[in-house]
Motif scaffolding. Structure first.
Motif, PDB file in Angstrom:
ATOM      1  N   THR A  64      58.621 -65.204  63.311  1.00  0.00           N
ATOM      2  CA  THR A  64      57.536 -66.057  62.831  1.00  0.00           C
ATOM      3  C   THR A  64      56.565 -66.347  63.977  1.00  0.00           C
ATOM      4  OG1 THR A  64      56.938 -68.164  61.824  1.00  0.00           O
ATOM      5  CG2 THR A  64      58.868 -68.188  63.242  1.00  0.00           C
ATOM      6  N   PRO A  65      55.268 -66.411  63.662  1.00  0.00           N
ATOM      7  CA  PRO A  65      54.305 -66.771  64.707  1.00  0.00           C
ATOM      8  C   PRO A  65      54.240 -68.273  64.950  1.00  0.00           C
ATOM      9  CG  PRO A  65      53.154 -66.284  62.660  1.00  0.00           C
ATOM     10  CD  PRO A  65      54.614 -66.020  62.400  1.00  0.00           C
ATOM     11  N   LEU A  66      54.903 -69.082  64.120  1.00  0.00           N
ATOM     12  CA  LEU A  66      54.816 -70.538  64.291  1.00  0.00           C
ATOM     13  C   LEU A  66      55.578 -70.966  65.538  1.00  0.00           C
ATOM     14  CD1 LEU A  66      55.302 -71.939  60.663  1.00  0.00           C
ATOM     15  CD2 LEU A  66      53.209 -71.179  61.816  1.00  0.00           C
ATOM     16  N   ASP A  75      49.519 -57.735  60.721  1.00  0.00           N
ATOM     17  CA  ASP A  75      48.173 -58.242  61.053  1.00  0.00           C
ATOM     18  C   ASP A  75      48.066 -59.746  60.800  1.00  0.00           C
ATOM     19  OD1 ASP A  75      48.432 -57.757  58.381  1.00  0.00           O
ATOM     20  OD2 ASP A  75      46.452 -56.842  58.105  1.00  0.00           O
ATOM     21  N   GLU A  76      48.750 -60.244  59.755  1.00  0.00           N
ATOM     22  CA  GLU A  76      48.732 -61.694  59.532  1.00  0.00           C
ATOM     23  C   GLU A  76      49.499 -62.421  60.638  1.00  0.00           C
ATOM     24  OE1 GLU A  76      49.654 -65.145  56.175  1.00  0.00           O
ATOM     25  OE2 GLU A  76      50.045 -63.061  55.638  1.00  0.00           O
ATOM     26  N   PHE A  77      50.586 -61.786  61.103  1.00  0.00           N
ATOM     27  CA  PHE A  77      51.348 -62.354  62.226  1.00  0.00           C
ATOM     28  C   PHE A  77      50.417 -62.529  63.430  1.00  0.00           C
ATOM     29  CE2 PHE A  77      53.759 -62.199  66.116  1.00  0.00           C
ATOM     30  CZ  PHE A  77      54.926 -62.894  65.839  1.00  0.00           C
ATOM     31  N   THR A  78      49.638 -61.486  63.737  1.00  0.00           N
ATOM     32  CA  THR A  78      48.745 -61.531  64.895  1.00  0.00           C
ATOM     33  C   THR A  78      47.715 -62.651  64.734  1.00  0.00           C
ATOM     34  OG1 THR A  78      49.036 -59.152  65.010  1.00  0.00           O
ATOM     35  CG2 THR A  78      47.270 -60.084  66.354  1.00  0.00           C
ATOM     36  N   LEU A  79      47.147 -62.758  63.525  1.00  0.00           N
ATOM     37  CA  LEU A  79      46.148 -63.810  63.275  1.00  0.00           C
ATOM     38  C   LEU A  79      46.750 -65.195  63.450  1.00  0.00           C
ATOM     39  CD1 LEU A  79      44.190 -62.523  60.128  1.00  0.00           C
ATOM     40  CD2 LEU A  79      43.244 -63.060  62.390  1.00  0.00           C
ATOM     41  N   LEU A  80      47.917 -65.408  62.820  1.00  0.00           N
ATOM     42  CA  LEU A  80      48.556 -66.717  62.895  1.00  0.00           C
ATOM     43  C   LEU A  80      48.992 -67.041  64.323  1.00  0.00           C
ATOM     44  CD1 LEU A  80      50.720 -66.654  59.641  1.00  0.00           C
ATOM     45  CD2 LEU A  80      48.793 -68.178  60.103  1.00  0.00           C
ATOM     46  N   ALA A  81      49.481 -66.021  65.026  1.00  0.00           N
ATOM     47  CA  ALA A  81      49.933 -66.234  66.404  1.00  0.00           C
ATOM     48  C   ALA A  81      48.754 -66.670  67.260  1.00  0.00           C
ATOM     49  CB  ALA A  81      50.564 -64.964  66.963  1.00  0.00           C
ATOM     50  N   ALA A  82      47.584 -66.052  67.032  1.00  0.00           N
ATOM     51  CA  ALA A  82      46.390 -66.417  67.799  1.00  0.00           C
ATOM     52  C   ALA A  82      45.984 -67.850  67.461  1.00  0.00           C
ATOM     53  CB  ALA A  82      45.254 -65.449  67.497  1.00  0.00           C
ATOM     54  N   ALA A 140      67.549 -89.694  48.761  1.00  0.00           N
ATOM     55  CA  ALA A 140      67.313 -89.443  47.342  1.00  0.00           C
ATOM     56  C   ALA A 140      66.337 -88.284  47.156  1.00  0.00           C
ATOM     57  CB  ALA A 140      66.765 -90.697  46.678  1.00  0.00           C
ATOM     58  N   ASP A 141      65.402 -88.169  48.105  1.00  0.00           N
ATOM     59  CA  ASP A 141      64.364 -87.158  47.903  1.00  0.00           C
ATOM     60  C   ASP A 141      64.913 -85.762  48.172  1.00  0.00           C
ATOM     61  OD1 ASP A 141      63.297 -86.268  50.828  1.00  0.00           O
ATOM     62  OD2 ASP A 141      64.019 -88.330  50.826  1.00  0.00           O
ATOM     63  N   GLU A 142      64.169 -84.798  47.753  1.00  0.00           N
ATOM     64  CA  GLU A 142      64.584 -83.413  47.867  1.00  0.00           C
ATOM     65  C   GLU A 142      64.376 -82.866  49.283  1.00  0.00           C
ATOM     66  OE1 GLU A 142      65.878 -80.478  45.942  1.00  0.00           O
ATOM     67  OE2 GLU A 142      66.910 -82.392  45.791  1.00  0.00           O
ATOM     68  N   GLY A 143      63.706 -83.645  50.119  1.00  0.00           N
ATOM     69  CA  GLY A 143      63.410 -83.177  51.476  1.00  0.00           C
ATOM     70  C   GLY A 143      62.056 -82.495  51.497  1.00  0.00           C
ATOM     71  N   ARG A 144      61.426 -82.570  52.674  1.00  0.00           N
ATOM     72  CA  ARG A 144      60.115 -81.960  52.878  1.00  0.00           C
ATOM     73  C   ARG A 144      60.262 -80.442  52.802  1.00  0.00           C
ATOM     74  NH1 ARG A 144      57.251 -81.833  58.584  1.00  0.00           N
ATOM     75  NH2 ARG A 144      59.365 -81.261  59.135  1.00  0.00           N
ATOM     76  N   LEU A 145      59.332 -79.764  52.154  1.00  0.00           N
ATOM     77  CA  LEU A 145      59.389 -78.298  52.086  1.00  0.00           C
ATOM     78  C   LEU A 145      58.464 -77.712  53.151  1.00  0.00           C
ATOM     79  CD1 LEU A 145      60.372 -75.706  50.638  1.00  0.00           C
ATOM     80  CD2 LEU A 145      58.325 -75.882  49.204  1.00  0.00           C
ATOM     81  N   VAL A 146      59.027 -76.873  54.009  1.00  0.00           N
ATOM     82  CA  VAL A 146      58.227 -76.239  55.061  1.00  0.00           C
ATOM     83  C   VAL A 146      58.278 -74.730  54.842  1.00  0.00           C
ATOM     84  CG1 VAL A 146      57.905 -75.949  57.557  1.00  0.00           C
ATOM     85  CG2 VAL A 146      58.884 -78.079  56.669  1.00  0.00           C
ATOM     86  N   GLU A 147      57.099 -74.114  54.779  1.00  0.00           N
ATOM     87  CA  GLU A 147      57.058 -72.668  54.584  1.00  0.00           C
ATOM     88  C   GLU A 147      56.931 -71.975  55.938  1.00  0.00           C
ATOM     89  OE1 GLU A 147      54.769 -70.355  51.285  1.00  0.00           O
ATOM     90  OE2 GLU A 147      53.629 -70.211  53.158  1.00  0.00           O
ATOM     91  N   ILE A 148      57.762 -70.981  56.153  1.00  0.00           N
ATOM     92  CA  ILE A 148      57.758 -70.265  57.433  1.00  0.00           C
ATOM     93  C   ILE A 148      57.337 -68.808  57.177  1.00  0.00           C
ATOM     94  CG2 ILE A 148      59.167 -69.540  59.409  1.00  0.00           C
ATOM     95  CD1 ILE A 148      59.323 -72.455  59.414  1.00  0.00           C
ATOM     96  N   PRO A 149      56.167 -68.409  57.668  1.00  0.00           N
ATOM     97  CA  PRO A 149      55.764 -67.006  57.520  1.00  0.00           C
ATOM     98  C   PRO A 149      56.572 -66.120  58.466  1.00  0.00           C
ATOM     99  CG  PRO A 149      54.092 -68.239  58.738  1.00  0.00           C
ATOM    100  CD  PRO A 149      55.167 -69.220  58.384  1.00  0.00           C
ATOM    101  N   VAL A 150      57.062 -65.012  57.958  1.00  0.00           N
ATOM    102  CA  VAL A 150      57.909 -64.130  58.786  1.00  0.00           C
ATOM    103  C   VAL A 150      57.463 -62.684  58.620  1.00  0.00           C
ATOM    104  CG1 VAL A 150      60.264 -63.290  59.231  1.00  0.00           C
ATOM    105  CG2 VAL A 150      59.907 -65.646  58.477  1.00  0.00           C
ATOM    106  N   CYS A 151      57.272 -62.029  59.744  1.00  0.00           N
ATOM    107  CA  CYS A 151      57.038 -60.590  59.736  1.00  0.00           C
ATOM    108  C   CYS A 151      58.408 -59.930  59.907  1.00  0.00           C
ATOM    109  CB  CYS A 151      56.096 -60.226  60.882  1.00  0.00           C
ATOM    110  SG  CYS A 151      55.756 -58.470  60.973  1.00  0.00           S
TER     111      CYS A 151
END
Lengths: 241, 312
Positions: A202-204, A231-238, A97-108
């Motif tokens: 994505t760095p995830l 630069d955000e990719f590098t930060l998140l990857a670290a 019934a639910d809409e499903g969990r929303l997961v955000e994926i950062p992408v360079c």
């Protein structure tokens, strides 16, 4: 092949200890929702003699213990199991019934992270920024995980971004690559061979067997991509290393 | 207690019965190629059939044991030597501390199972010790690796098993093949060729799949398929027309037409063939294949019980 009347799926033995339930033929949200509802029901009733469940776009495979399902009167195990499924599915599985969990994926997008962005843009007769805008502009649904541990097949790609797979698959696609293959988009969880077009990264970490929940994404989840800079990719990857 | 890898061999991996329960996350089952050899090796040393044992491929490792234990070798006959003395396969044999087992080379067949009493120890990943090379769960043995086992009080009696019902690499024997869901989508000549011609296992074959050289098969018309579950033994037909038989380390889903399914009873025989070996199929229907599979499981379980009864 017999049909399970209540759930409307076709039963297809795939091998001696694996049975396929077919809920439709195509890649669509409704069929896929029925696949996962059936899988969820089988998990909830803790059906005995099941070894593993493999949900896909329109089909669900039941890997089962054939000796456990051997019928008394020489009835082949798959028919015995099919008969039991008939009873289990007498009430059609309720759709989530639910809409499903929303997961955000950062992408360079683009550059070294997405070496095929220009090719996808050319194929779509768009500029690169429009491809990115269209790719981040919708929510996707995890239809299934397959091909490799944690590889999500996502429903909902903008039809304007569809593109046939590469004629020559790459031997090594970097982990985290976000890619387009035909009408699908997906993310490579590890360094793997692959024939999809790489538009970003994505760095995830999508899959880690040491985590309590090894897979970042699960069937039924909603996915939204967010464009990030290098630069955000590098930060998140670290931060995720 | 441990064994030390003096030479790793061509491809030696730790395998239990496989990693089940995570297919919905895209995690494959892996496990042994010749599951019967694996189970009987474990039975011979008194282990549970899910215990981790070594799967040894074509060119075996050289291993040194640092404690007394009991081992068993099943599967393909290798020129194995224990402290320089040749040992036949399908045997349970005692090993003393300091002994060196040189597994040698396969005389025929591809894979040897080596079980150690108490099972080989390593940290399980997702409930299993099976090596999955593509997923990066575990890795092939390397020189200098050491594998742990528990001290064994198992009786040191040495005896052997008749391999005949359980091991066969005779290339003149066909493998039984069930029609796959998309068999009917093959064109006429391809349907005939699948069952009527000889194939050869291609060079690019491994634990994931065997490519079959021979007749190129074609569909009546192209099919656009959504990815579907597949299994050990599934024969897929990729676009180029060269069939692939999925083996122990296959992905859980695939997008190619499924034209056949190798009967489960014949998977150990297929696993013991390798690149260059010939192959041909005869048709079997699912009900019969399943009955024979149940029959084999009953025989195997009788044998496992008979072995257990002789071990205190």
């Amino acid at each position: 092949m017999p049909t399970l009347a209540a759930s409307g799926c076709q039963i297809e033995p795939l091998g001696e200890d694996i049975l396929l339930l077919r809920f439709g033929a195509g890649i669509d949200r409704d069929t896929n929702a029925r696949v996962h509802a059936a899988a969820e029901l089988l998990r909830r009733v803790e059906m005995p003699g099941l070894i593993d469940l493999i949900p896909a776009y329109a089909t669900l495979a039941l890997h089962y213990d054939a000796p456990f399902w051997a019928g008394r009167d020489g009835e082949p195990p798959w028919r015995h199991l099919a008969g039991t499924l008939e009873a289990v599915f007498a009430t059609p599985p309720r759709l989530a019934a639910d809409e499903g969990r929303l997961v955000e994926i950062p992408v360079c997008y683009g550059g070294e992270s997405g070496p095929d962005l220009a090719a996808v843009a050319a194929h779509a007769a768009l500029d690169a920024d429009s491809v990115i805008a269209r790719h981040v502009g919708r929510d996707y649904r995890v239809a299934m995980l397959g091909f490799a541990a944690g590889f999500p097949y996502l429903l909902g790609l903008d039809p304007g971004l569809q593109m046939p797979r590469r004629a020559q698959p790459r031997l090594r696609v970097p982990a985290g690559s976000v890619a387009i293959g035909g009408a699908q988009t997906g993310i490579y969880p590890a360094q793997l061979p692959g024939g999809w077009h790489l538009i970003g990264r994505t760095p995830l970490r999508l899959f880690d067997p040491a985590r309590a929940q090894p897979s970042l994404l699960l069937p039924g989840d909603r996915v939204r991509f967010r464009a990030i800079e290098a630069d955000e990719f590098t930060l998140l990857a670290a931060a995720t290393a | 207690m441990s064994l030390t890898v003096l030479k790793p061999g061509f491809l030696t991996t730790l395998q239990d019965r496989g990693r089940y329960g995570y297919a919905a996350l895209g995690v494959g089952h892996a496990g042994p190629m010749d599951g019967v050899a694996h189970r009987l090796a474990n039975a011979l040393v008194g282990n549970d059939e899910d215990a981790a044992a070594l799967e040894i491929t074509v060119l075996g490792p050289r291993l040194r044991f640092d404690a007394d234990t009991v081992i068993a070798l099943t599967g393909a006959p290798f020129d194995a030597c224990l402290d320089g003395v040749p040992v036949a396969p399908w045997q349970r044999l005692p090993v003393t501390a300091g002994a060196v087992l040189d597994c040698g080379r396969a005389r025929c067949g591809q894979r040897l199972s080596l079980a150690v009493a108490g099972g080989l120890r390593c940290k399980p990943l997702l409930g299993s010790r099976a090596t999955d090379l593509n997923a990066g769960f575990g890795a092939p043995l390397q020189q200098g690796d050491s594998l742990l086992f528990v001290a064994s009080s198992a009786p040191r009696a040495r005896w052997s098993l008749d391999p005949r019902p359980w091991f066969d690499v005779d290339p003149s024997q066909p493998l039984r093949l069930i029609r796959g869901h998309h068999f009917g989508a093959l064109d006429g000549p391809s349907r005939a060729a699948l069952y009527g011609t000889r194939f050869r296992i291609g060079a690019a074959s491994n634990r994931v799949g065997y490519r079959l050289d021979g007749a190129r098969l074609a569909l009546e018309r192209p099919l656009e398929l959504a990815s579907e579950p597949c299994a050990f033994g599934t024969v897929q037909l990729p676009t180029g027309g060269q069939p692939i038989v999925l083996m122990a380390e296959h992905p859980v889903t695939g997008g190619y037409p499924r034209i056949g399914q190798v009967a489960a009873i014949d998977l150990p025989r297929l696993a013991q063939r390798g690149p260059g070996d010939p192959l041909h199929f005869v048709e079997i229907d699912l009900d019969e294949a399943q009955n024979r599979y149940l029959e084999r499981e009953r025989e195997l379980s009788r044998l496992q019980q008979a072995i257990a009864a002789r071990l205190p």
